[in-house]
Design a protein around this motif. Structure first.
Motif, PDB file in Angstrom:
ATOM      1  N   GLU A  63       0.659  -1.008  -0.192  1.00 48.13           N
ATOM      2  CA  GLU A  63       0.060  -0.278  -0.016  1.00 48.13           C
ATOM      3  C   GLU A  63       0.646   1.337   0.023  1.00 48.13           C
ATOM      4  N   ASN A  64       0.582   2.305  -0.846  1.00 52.20           N
ATOM      5  CA  ASN A  64       1.179   4.251  -1.100  1.00 52.20           C
ATOM      6  C   ASN A  64      -0.003   4.517  -0.063  1.00 52.20           C
ATOM      7  N   SER A  65       0.299   4.802   1.165  1.00 45.81           N
ATOM      8  CA  SER A  65      -0.939   5.854   1.268  1.00 45.81           C
ATOM      9  C   SER A  65       0.082   6.774   2.296  1.00 45.81           C
ATOM     10  N   LEU A  66      -1.427   7.125   3.038  1.00 45.48           N
ATOM     11  CA  LEU A  66      -1.080   8.656   3.962  1.00 45.48           C
ATOM     12  C   LEU A  66      -2.312   8.159   5.195  1.00 45.48           C
ATOM     13  N   GLU A  67      -2.109   8.459   6.622  1.00 44.95           N
ATOM     14  CA  GLU A  67      -2.504   8.195   7.132  1.00 44.95           C
ATOM     15  C   GLU A  67      -2.031   8.921   8.132  1.00 44.95           C
ATOM     16  N   LEU A  68      -2.839   9.593   8.952  1.00 46.75           N
ATOM     17  CA  LEU A  68      -2.800  10.481  10.164  1.00 46.75           C
ATOM     18  C   LEU A  68      -4.160  10.803  10.855  1.00 46.75           C
ATOM     19  N   VAL A  69      -3.968  11.078  12.178  1.00 46.63           N
ATOM     20  CA  VAL A  69      -5.260  10.937  13.127  1.00 46.63           C
ATOM     21  C   VAL A  69      -5.041  13.319  13.393  1.00 46.63           C
ATOM     22  N   VAL A  70      -6.434  13.849  13.587  1.00 44.63           N
ATOM     23  CA  VAL A  70      -5.814  14.960  13.876  1.00 44.63           C
ATOM     24  C   VAL A  70      -7.373  15.498  14.248  1.00 44.63           C
ATOM     25  N   HIS A  71      -7.772  16.449  15.896  1.00 46.51           N
ATOM     26  CA  HIS A  71      -8.954  17.523  15.642  1.00 46.51           C
ATOM     27  C   HIS A  71      -8.336  18.776  15.942  1.00 46.51           C
ATOM     28  N   GLY A  72      -9.856  18.810  16.023  1.00 44.12           N
ATOM     29  CA  GLY A  72      -9.457  20.293  15.932  1.00 44.12           C
ATOM     30  C   GLY A  72      -9.561  20.996  18.092  1.00 44.12           C
ATOM     31  N   LEU A  73      -9.873  22.089  17.942  1.00 44.31           N
ATOM     32  CA  LEU A  73      -9.797  22.810  19.342  1.00 44.31           C
ATOM     33  C   LEU A  73     -10.889  23.200  19.592  1.00 44.31           C
ATOM     34  N   SER A  74     -11.205  23.826  18.305  1.00 43.62           N
ATOM     35  CA  SER A  74     -13.410  24.547  19.050  1.00 43.62           C
ATOM     36  C   SER A  74     -13.953  23.888  18.165  1.00 43.62           C
TER      37      SER A  74
ATOM     38  N   ALA B  36     -11.170  17.889   0.313  1.00 46.55           N
ATOM     39  CA  ALA B  36     -12.242  18.965   0.887  1.00 46.55           C
ATOM     40  C   ALA B  36     -13.189  19.573   2.191  1.00 46.55           C
ATOM     41  N   ASN B  37     -13.112  20.535   2.396  1.00 40.67           N
ATOM     42  CA  ASN B  37     -13.576  21.227   3.685  1.00 40.67           C
ATOM     43  C   ASN B  37     -14.167  19.735   4.788  1.00 40.67           C
ATOM     44  N   LEU B  38     -12.798  19.286   4.921  1.00 39.34           N
ATOM     45  CA  LEU B  38     -13.493  18.114   5.688  1.00 39.34           C
ATOM     46  C   LEU B  38     -13.628  18.389   7.318  1.00 39.34           C
ATOM     47  N   ARG B  39     -14.711  18.462   7.573  1.00 39.56           N
ATOM     48  CA  ARG B  39     -14.804  19.285   9.108  1.00 39.56           C
ATOM     49  C   ARG B  39     -14.310  17.253   9.715  1.00 39.56           C
ATOM     50  N   ILE B  40     -13.677  18.755  11.230  1.00 39.87           N
ATOM     51  CA  ILE B  40     -12.804  17.889  12.109  1.00 39.87           C
ATOM     52  C   ILE B  40     -13.134  17.344  13.163  1.00 39.87           C
ATOM     53  N   GLY B  41     -13.213  16.073  13.702  1.00 37.33           N
ATOM     54  CA  GLY B  41     -13.454  16.347  15.541  1.00 37.33           C
ATOM     55  C   GLY B  41     -13.163  17.271  16.181  1.00 37.33           C
ATOM     56  N   THR B  42     -13.552  16.978  17.618  1.00 40.37           N
ATOM     57  CA  THR B  42     -12.761  18.013  18.538  1.00 40.37           C
ATOM     58  C   THR B  42     -11.998  16.667  19.187  1.00 40.37           C
ATOM     59  N   PRO B  43     -11.124  17.831  20.755  1.00 41.09           N
ATOM     60  CA  PRO B  43      -9.936  16.941  21.429  1.00 41.09           C
ATOM     61  C   PRO B  43     -10.779  15.248  21.368  1.00 41.09           C
ATOM     62  N   LEU B  44     -12.132  15.384  21.826  1.00 42.90           N
ATOM     63  CA  LEU B  44     -13.162  13.825  22.689  1.00 42.90           C
ATOM     64  C   LEU B  44     -13.520  13.477  21.512  1.00 42.90           C
ATOM     65  N   THR B  45     -13.400  13.554  20.396  1.00 44.01           N
ATOM     66  CA  THR B  45     -13.702  12.549  18.720  1.00 44.01           C
ATOM     67  C   THR B  45     -12.156  13.173  17.811  1.00 44.01           C
ATOM     68  N   PRO B  46     -11.449  12.665  17.915  1.00 41.52           N
ATOM     69  CA  PRO B  46     -10.260  12.681  17.064  1.00 41.52           C
ATOM     70  C   PRO B  46     -10.809  11.785  15.267  1.00 41.52           C
ATOM     71  N   LEU B  47     -10.172  12.207  14.464  1.00 43.09           N
ATOM     72  CA  LEU B  47     -10.721  11.712  13.155  1.00 43.09           C
ATOM     73  C   LEU B  47      -9.406  11.305  12.325  1.00 43.09           C
ATOM     74  N   ARG B  48      -9.491   9.640  12.613  1.00 47.17           N
ATOM     75  CA  ARG B  48      -8.370   8.961  11.166  1.00 47.17           C
ATOM     76  C   ARG B  48      -8.022   9.513   9.957  1.00 47.17           C
ATOM     77  N   LEU B  49      -7.383   9.965   9.863  1.00 44.26           N
ATOM     78  CA  LEU B  49      -8.008  10.161   8.085  1.00 44.26           C
ATOM     79  C   LEU B  49      -7.275   8.907   7.502  1.00 44.26           C
TER      80      LEU B  49
ATOM     81  N   ALA C 222       3.649   5.808   3.167  1.00 42.16           N
ATOM     82  CA  ALA C 222       4.030   4.640   2.879  1.00 42.16           C
ATOM     83  C   ALA C 222       4.612   3.863   4.212  1.00 42.16           C
ATOM     84  N   GLY C 223       3.627   3.880   5.174  1.00 46.01           N
ATOM     85  CA  GLY C 223       4.416   2.620   6.411  1.00 46.01           C
ATOM     86  C   GLY C 223       5.274   3.569   7.331  1.00 46.01           C
TER      87      GLY C 223
END
Length: 131
Positions: free
Chosen positions: A31-42, A60-73, A122-123
């Motif tokens: 797999e050739n991939s990009l992975e990250l976990v993000v969350h917003g402050l507000s 595009a225009n992806l709403r991300i979660g709060t510290p309680l609900t991080p989003l894995r991309l 890529a791992g």
């Protein structure tokens, strides 16, 4: 040890083994991939994700979660020979009016990338080399 190379790059660590309990490994996948976990402050942040400058748009225009609900991309990139040279994350603030302020509060905007997970390309964790 030679390993497995594509365009001079070691890629053996990208292979995942598929096991059958009764036998040896029966298959491999790359797999050739990009992975990250993000969350917003507000809770009102949104992001755009691009690879290799602005040439490949992953989100595009992806709403991300709060510290309680991080989003894995996770984005798979093909073909396998495609080289990921840069990752750009553009951050925007969602204007939502009084109802969002009442729900999320008035926290300052910001986006946090999880240091525990990193930015996996890529791992390999590329977060330590980020500018």
């Amino acid at each position: 040890e030679f390993g497995f190379r594509v365009r001079g790059q070691h890629v053996l660590h990208l292979f995942r083994a598929a096991y059958d309990r009764r036998s040896l490994p029966v298959g491999y996948g790359v797999e050739n991939s990009l992975e990250l976990v993000v969350h917003g402050l507000s809770g009102r942040e949104q992001i755009d994700v691009f690879l290799n400058g602005f040439s490949v748009q992953c989100a595009a225009n992806l709403r991300i979660g709060t510290p309680l609900t991080p989003l894995r991309l996770r984005y798979l990139v093909g073909p396998l020979s495609c080289t990921i040279r840069t990752v750009i994350i553009r951050v925007a603030w969602c204007e939502g009016g009084d109802e969002l302020d009442a729900f999320y509060g008035s926290a300052a905007p910001g986006v946090i990338v999880s240091c525990d997970f990193g930015v996996m390309v890529a791992g390999q964790d590329c977060l330590p080399t980020a500018d």
